[in-house]
Design an enzyme around this catalytic site. Sequence first.
Site: not given
Length: 257
Positions: A108, A111, A65, A131
């Site tokens: 992300g 994911e 992200a 993370e």
Amino acid sequence: MEFIKVTEQAQPSVALIELNRPKELNALNKQLMEELRDALQALDKNEAVRVIILTGNEQAFAAGADIKQMADKSAIDMLVIDQFSTWDQIRKTKKPLIAAVSGFALGGGCELAMMCDMIMASETARFGQPEIKIGTIPGAGGTQRLTRALGKAKSMELILTGRFLAAEEAHFYGLVNKVVPVEMLLPETFKLAAEIAQLSPIAVQLAKEAINRSFETHLDEGLAYERRNFYLTFASEDQKEGMKAFVEKRKATYVGR
């Protein structure tokens, strides 16, 4: 589209979406995810497209992200922004979605790859949910999808340490479908997509729905859902054509009706 490139007919019946923030290693900011959602919704409605490929570049599928967009946010800010509603809409894509991953697929990015129906990986692919190293945890499905793919022990190891998973190890654990040399990643992914694209798009969609339902319910309900979708195929021209072609020992031509 500023942060993605869309080729509706990269090959017959196969669309290609390329994440396009190379300087940021395709970090997934809010605008990119909204563009991706809009592109997938449009391709879902495009009858000329039967399979969609999602890729990045050789350095990164997506390195995570965009941390700069959220570093100073409060819990209430994140709740109001509700960035994961876009992810929920992407998850509802009806057509088969294949991730083609080279380089980093982290946070992300990992994911997003796991939200796809299949993952093709190059030898340089690296998967991970790091993370924990910046004081937080996965928020777009990492703890759930990685655990379903790898099992509890391995997903605990990766998420609690932030370690990366190399392509071959990801293949060993069943996270990816196939590992190929970098230069063969897109050709091999297109080959897989073309194999699916020549089949009945109605049957493919119903099969995808039934498989996904297996992760969301108990066996009895999943079997009932599968049976319902099986019966639905018999309302299609494609089912009639497929079985007739089988009996007549010829190749079927599917029209998506």
